[in-house]
Design a protein around this motif. Structure first.
Motif, PDB file in Angstrom:
ATOM      1  N   ARG A 670      63.825  21.814 103.216  1.00  0.00           N
ATOM      2  CA  ARG A 670      62.714  22.251 104.103  1.00  0.00           C
ATOM      3  C   ARG A 670      62.359  23.686 103.785  1.00  0.00           C
ATOM      4  N   ASP A 683      58.547  19.772 104.248  1.00  0.00           N
ATOM      5  CA  ASP A 683      59.861  19.135 104.386  1.00  0.00           C
ATOM      6  C   ASP A 683      59.868  17.901 103.484  1.00  0.00           C
ATOM      7  N   VAL A 707      54.100  10.192 106.148  1.00  0.00           N
ATOM      8  CA  VAL A 707      54.913  11.326 106.610  1.00  0.00           C
ATOM      9  C   VAL A 707      54.706  12.568 105.725  1.00  0.00           C
ATOM     10  N   ASP A 742      61.025  10.583 101.838  1.00  0.00           N
ATOM     11  CA  ASP A 742      60.743  10.973 103.224  1.00  0.00           C
ATOM     12  C   ASP A 742      60.318  12.427 103.287  1.00  0.00           C
ATOM     13  N   GLN A 744      58.207  15.704 106.074  1.00  0.00           N
ATOM     14  CA  GLN A 744      57.412  16.063 107.253  1.00  0.00           C
ATOM     15  C   GLN A 744      56.368  17.091 106.838  1.00  0.00           C
ATOM     16  N   TYR A 745      55.360  17.192 107.673  1.00  0.00           N
ATOM     17  CA  TYR A 745      54.346  18.220 107.377  1.00  0.00           C
ATOM     18  C   TYR A 745      53.827  18.819 108.670  1.00  0.00           C
ATOM     19  N   HIS A 746      53.125  19.946 108.550  1.00  0.00           N
ATOM     20  CA  HIS A 746      52.539  20.625 109.696  1.00  0.00           C
ATOM     21  C   HIS A 746      51.042  20.698 109.457  1.00  0.00           C
TER      22      HIS A 746
END
Ligand SMILES: Nc1nc2c(ncn2[C@@H]2O[C@H](COP(=O)(O)OP(=O)(O)OP(=O)(O)O)[C@@H](O)[C@H]2O)c(=O)[nH]1
Ligand SMILES: [Mg+2]
Length: 865
Positions: A670, A683, A707, A742, A744-746
C-alpha cells in the motif's frame, strides 16, 4: 588502184587484221560490226572442255613473276597490307622472318606473302599447294634445333617410397607425428596459378618477382628484408626494428610496439630484376593481413628462428601457403645467436612438413656464431666478411656432413625426377648444372622447399637469398594487352591524403587515368592516381603492367579482396574470405562530442582492416569492436585514436546475467502519502510465481469487481516491469508470472503514479521471499582444431565448466570440431588460451544457447549492485 577482195593479199596485209578489214567490202564490214562478237578460239576450246582445270592467276611461270616484282607489289598498295588483321601478322614471328636468307627475302618481298593470303592459298588445288607453299617457306628458314632429349619418365612422381638416409638427422622423429600432409606434387603442366594462368618459372619475359616475407612473430622478417634492401642499394642505411627506423615497419604502432602490425611494401632491383617485397606481421592476431598479402605474391620466404620450439608456430602459415600452392623457401635466421640450433630446427621442420623441406645450405659456425655456409648444390663454401661473401673450398672437417646433406637434398629432388633417381641408384654423381636446374624447376613448382641459412641482423646470407629469389621463384605471367584484372590486397586510409587501394595486377596495363569496374559492386571508378609504395613513401607512376603491385588512389567503396576489372566481361578473382572475429571489447568515446563521429571513424578503420567488425551486444546493447585477438583490437583502437583523433574508452563486454525466482509468494503493498492538499493512495496485492526457463515475464490481471479501476492496471504493470529490471543482484528478473489479484483505490488520491509506486514496492518486497537465483549465459562453442589437439582442448573446456557435446569432422581438411556448451563468462580470453594450446592453429566460434543458474560465488561482485 583497186584491189579485189578475192585476190591473194600481200603477206603483211594478211598479218595485219586492220588492213584485212579494210580490204573487205563495205557491206560485209558493216554486217560483221553488227554481229555479236566472236569468241576467241582458245575460249571456245575451254568451253568445250569443262573438266579442264582452271588456271589460277598465278599460273604465270615463276620466272616471269620474279621479273616483275615491283609492279605486282604495287597492285597491293600499302593500305591493303595494313588492313590485314593483326593476328595474321603475328603468326609469322619476327625471328623466323629474319632468319630467311637475305637473297630470297629480297626476291620475294612482302608483296609475295600478301599476294597469297591464306584464303587464296587454301583455294589453290591440293596438288599445287603441296608443291609450294609451306614447304617452300620452311625450306628457306634455318632448321629449328630439336628440343634437348629428355628422359621420357622425367617429372613422373615415383610411386615407391624414397630411400632414406639413416645418417640424415631429420628422420629421427618421423614416426612420432605424421607430417602435415603436402599436396601431391604437381607437374609443370598442372601448375596453373590461382587466377587460372600458367606460371612461367624462370621466365625472362617479366623480370619481376613478387615475394612475401612470412614467419612467426619476431623471427626477424623485417630485419632480414631491411638487409636485403640495403644489399640491393634500395636504401642508403640499414634501419633497425628497435630504433623504429626500418623501411617496412613505418606505422607509428609498428614503431611503438617494435613489431609489424600490418603489411609493409618495398621493392628492390637486383640483376635488372625488379623484386616487389611484402613484409608481413608474424603475430597470430594479424594473420588475416598476411593471408590477404599472400594473394598478391608469386612466392614466399618463410623466415624462422634457429629454435625448434618455435617451428610449430608456422603451422597455420604453411597451411595457407600450401592451399595457395605458393612456391616457397625457408630461411633459418638468427644463426648468429649463441645456442642457435640449425640441425634441430631443420629436423623439426621435416617432422612437421615432410622431407621435401630440405637443406640447400649448411651453416658454418665458429665460436657459437655464424661465419659462412656450404652450398650443397654446388658443394662450394662461402665465408661472410664485412666486404662481401668470399668463396672457398669446403674445409675437411665439414666434408662428410656436407656429402651426407647433399645426398639428402638429391634424394628429395629425385622424388620428382626419375633420371636423377636413376643416377643416385647407379652411384653416378649428377652434374652441378643439372642439380642447379632441377633445383630451380622443383622449387618454382612448389615440389621441394629448400632451406637456407641467414642472420638478418648481420646481413649474412643475403646474397644467396637474392639469388634464390631470382632463380628459384617464378616470374609472374599476364598479358599486358588484356583488359585489366587486379585484386586489392590491402587498403590504407590516410586521414588527410585519402584512401589507397594496394592491388596486384594479374592482367593488363593500368594507367593513372584509367576507369575500372569494381566487380563486387559493378560500379565504375576513375583511378585517382597510381603509385608505387616503398615503406611510407609513395612514388607516382603513369602505368603498371601485369605482375606489378601498385597503390591506386581514391577508389571509394572498393574493399580489400575486390577484383578491379577493365571490362565487365573479366572473370573475378576468388574473393578473400576473412575469418570471423573471436575477441570483443565494449567501446564508447571518452568525450560525448565524439559520439556522432565514432561510427564514421570505425567504418574507416574497418575499411582498412576487414577482419575487424562493429556490432551491438545482444542483451546489453553495448557497442562492441570485434577482432582476431586482444592485440589486434588494441592496435585498432590506438590507430583510431591516432589517425582520427577519437579517444575511446574500452572495457570487457558486460556479461548479460539475468535473475529469476525459484519460489512463489503473495505480497500486499500500500502506498499512501498525505502532505496536505492532494494526497496519493494505491493498494495492490500481487502474486509472484516462477515460470519455465526462457519463457520470460508474464503479467496477469485477475481483478474482479473493479477493486482496482481498469485505467490503473497498466500503471501497475509498468511499475512491476520497472522494478524487475533490476533484481536483488542488479540484473533483470525473468521467467516469472506476476498476477495482480486484489487491491483498493481512493476516488481523489489514487493516480497512475501512485499505483506504479505501489507495484514497484510490491516487487521489492516479494523478490527476496521468492528464493532469487542468478542465471548466466551459456554459449554453444564449436572449436576447430587439428585432431591431435582434441584431448588438450577438451581438457581446457572442461576446466572452464564446459559441457562437451561431441566431436565431428570439419569441412576443412585435417580438422575436427569439438562442440561444447560453455558459460560465456569463461570465454573472455579463450582465443588466446586456445592459440597457445594449439600452436596458433585452433579457432572457435560461439552463439548464445541458453541461461543456466550460475554457481554461487561465480557471479562477479562488481556486477552486484
Ligand atoms: N641476434 C639476432 N637478432 C635478430 C636477427 N634478426 C632480427 N633480430 C632481432 O629480433 C627482433 C625481431 O626482429 P624483427 O625483424 O622485428 O622480426 P619480425 O619477424 O619482423 O617480427 P614481427 O614483425 O613482429 O613478426 C629484433 O629485436 C631484431 O633486432 C638476427 O639475425 N640475429
Ligand atoms: Mg616485422
Amino acid at each position: 588502184m583497186s584491189v579485189r577482195s578475192d585476190a591473194p593479199a600481200h603477206r603483211s596485209v594478211r598479218r595485219n587484221p586492220r588492213a584485212r578489214a579494210r580490204l573487205r567490202p563495205r557491206a560485209e564490214r558493216e554486217a560483221r560490226r553488227s554481229a555479236p562478237p566472236r569468241r576467241s578460239p582458245r575460249r571456245n576450246l575451254r568451253k568445250r572442255n569443262p573438266h579442264r582445270r582452271p588456271r589460277p592467276n598465278r599460273k604465270r611461270p615463276r620466272s616471269r613473276q620474279q621479273k616483275h616484282p615491283r609492279s605486282r607489289r604495287q597492285k597491293h598498295p600499302r593500305s591493303r597490307r595494313q588492313k590485314r588483321p593483326r593476328s595474321r601478322r603475328q603468326k609469322r614471328p619476327r625471328s623466323r622472318r629474319q632468319k630467311r636468307p637475305r637473297s630470297r627475302r629480297q626476291k620475294h618481298p612482302r608483296s609475295r606473302r600478301q599476294k597469297h593470303p591464306r584464303s587464296r592459298r587454301q583455294k589453290r588445288p591440293r596438288s599445287r599447294r603441296q608443291k609450294h607453299p609451306r614447304s617452300r617457306r620452311q625450306r628457306s628458314l634455318p632448321r629449328r634445333k630439336p628440343p634437348p632429349p629428355r628422359s621420357p619418365s622425367k617429372r613422373v612422381r615415383r610411386r615407391s617410397p624414397p630411400r632414406r638416409d639413416p645418417l640424415c638427422a631429420p628422420q629421427q622423429n618421423q614416426s612420432r607425428k605424421k607430417p602435415l600432409e603436402r599436396k601431391p606434387p604437381r607437374r609443370k603442366s598442372q601448375n596453373a596459378d590461382r587466377c587460372g594462368a600458367r606460371r612461367a618459372p624462370m621466365s625472362e619475359d617479366l623480370r619481376i618477382r613478387n615475394v612475401a616475407f612470412v614467419g612467426p612473430h619476431h623471427s626477424g622478417k623485417t630485419t632480414l628484408l631491411e638487409a636485403l634492401l640495403f644489399a640491393c642499394g634500395a636504401i642508403a642505411r640499414r634501419g633497425s626494428v628497435t630504433d623504429g627506423s626500418t623501411t617496412t615497419d613505418c606505422e607509428p604502432e609498428d614503431i611503438a610496439h617494435a613489431q609489424s602490425t600490418c603489411v609493409g611494401f618495398a621493392r628492390a632491383t637486383h640483376d635488372s630484376i625488379e623484386i616487389n617485397l611484402i613484409d608481413t606481421p608474424g603475430f597470430i592476431d594479424f594473420f588475416e593481413e598476411t593471408r590477404a598479402a599472400l594473394r598478391g605474391v608469386d612466392a614466399a620466404v618463410v623466415v624462422v628462428e634457429a629454435d625448434p620450439s618455435r617451428i610449430a608456430l608456422t603451422h597455420a602459415l604453411m597451411e595457407e601457403i600450401d592451399q595457395l600452392r605458393l612456391p616457397h623457401i625457408v630461411v633459418i635466421n638468427k644463426l648468429d645467436r649463441p645456442g642457435a640450433d640449425f640441425n634441430a630446427t631443420l629436423a623439426e621442420l621435416q617432422r612437421l612438413y615432410g622431407r621435401h623441406v630440405v637443406a640447400e645450405q649448411l651453416p658454418i659456425r665458429r665460436d657459437d656464431s655464424l661465419v659462412g655456409f656450404i652450398d650443397l648444390a654446388t658443394m662450394q663454401g662461402t665465408r661472410y666478411s664485412a666486404d662481401g661473401d668470399r668463396s672457398e673450398a669446403i674445409e675437411p672437417e665439414f666434408d662428410v656432413v656436407a656429402r651426407q646433406s647433399r645426398r639428402a637434398l638429391l634424394e628429395a629432388m629425385a622424388d620428382f625426377d626419375d633420371r636423377l633417381m636413376q643416377e643416385l641408384l647407379d652411384d653416378v654423381e649428377p652434374p652441378t648444372e643439372e642439380v642447379d636446374r632441377d633445383l630451380c624447376d622443383e622449387c618454382a613448382h612448389d615440389q621441394i622447399v629448400p632451406v637456407l641459412v641467414a642472420s638478418g641482423l648481420h646481413g649474412f646470407g643475403i646474397t644467396a637469398l637474392l639469388r634464390a629469389i631470382e632463380r628459384w621463384f617464378p616470374a609472374p605471367v599476364g598479358d599486358a594487352r588484356a583488359p585489366i584484372r587486379a585484386q586489392v590486397i590491402k587498403t590504407i586510409v590516410h586521414p588527410q591524403s585519402g584512401k589507397l587501394s594496394v592491388a596486384r595486377i594479374h592482367e593488363g596495363t593500368l594507367t593513372s587515368d584509367a576507369t575500372l569496374i569494381d566487380l563486387r559492386t559493378g560500379e565504375r571508378l576513375r583511378v585517382g592516381g597510381l603509385y608505387r609504395l616503398f615503406g611510407k613513401k609513395s612514388e607516382p607512376i603513369s602505368s603498371a603492367g601485369p605482375g606489378s603491385i601498385v597503390a591506386i588512389a581514391r577508389l571509394e567503396g572498393v574493399l580489400t579482396g575486390s577484383t578491379l576489372a577493365g571490362a565487365p566481361t573479366v572473370k573475378p578473382l576468388p574473393p578473400i574470405e576473412f575469418a570471423p572475429p573471436v575477441f570483443a571489447v565494449a567501446i564508447k568515446p571518452k568525450e560525448r562530442i565524439d559520439e556522432a563521429k565514432i561510427s564514421q571513424m570505425l567504418a574507416r578503420i574497418i575499411e582498412e582492416d576487414p577482419s575487424l567488425q562493429i556490432a551491438r551486444a545482444q542483451f546489453t546493447s553495448e557497442q562492441l569492436l570485434l577482432g582476431c585477438g586482444e592485440q589486434h583490437v588494441g592496435i585498432a583502437i590506438e590507430r583510431l585514436a591516432r589517425k582520427h583523433r577519437v579517444e575511446i574508452e574500452v572495457a570487457p563486454p558486460a556479461i548479460p546475467y539475468l535473475e529469476t525466482i525459484s519460489g512463489s509468494t503473495e505480497v500486499h503493498s500500500r502506498y499512501k502519502h498525505q502532505t496536505g492538499g492532494h494526497g496519493q493512495f494505491a493498494d495492490v496485492q500481487i502474486r509472484f510465481a516462477p515460470r519455465p526457463r526462457g519463457s520470460g515475464l508474464l503479467f496477469d490481471d485477475e481483478i474482479v469487481g473493479g477493486v482496482v479501476p481498469k485505467n490503473f492496471i497498466p500503471a501497475v504493470e509498468k511499475g512491476v516491469r520497472e522494478a524487475l529490471a533490476r533484481g536483488t543482484s542488479g540484473y533483470p528478473v525473468t521467467d516469472l508470472r506476476v498476477t495482480l489479484f486484489d487491491g483498493q483505490y481512493h476516488d481523489v488520491d489514487s493516480s497512475e503514479q501512485s499505483f506504479r509506486t505501489a507495484a514497484s514496492m510490491a516487487v521489492r518486497d516479494a523478490l527476496p521471499k521468492c528464493k532469487p537465483i542468478v542465471l548466466e549465459p551459456i554459449a554453444r562453442v564449436e572449436v576447430t582444431i587439428p585432431p591431435h589437439f582434441t584431448a588438450t582442448v577438451i581438457g581446457q573446456l572442461t576446466a572452464k565448466r564446459g559441457q562437451i557435446l561431441g566431436m565431428q569432422p570439419s569441412d576443412r581438411e585435417g580438422r575436427e570440431i569439438v562442440e561444447a556448451d560453455v558459460p560465456l563468462v569463461e570465454l573472455a580470453r579463450y582465443i588466446t588460451e586456445l592459440r597457445t594450446a594449439t600452436q596458433g592453429l585452433g579457432t572457435y566460434r560461439w552463439s548464445h544457447e541458453r541461461y543456466d543458474p550460475a554457481p554461487p560465488g561465480r557471479v562477479p561482485t562488481a556486477a552486484v549492485s
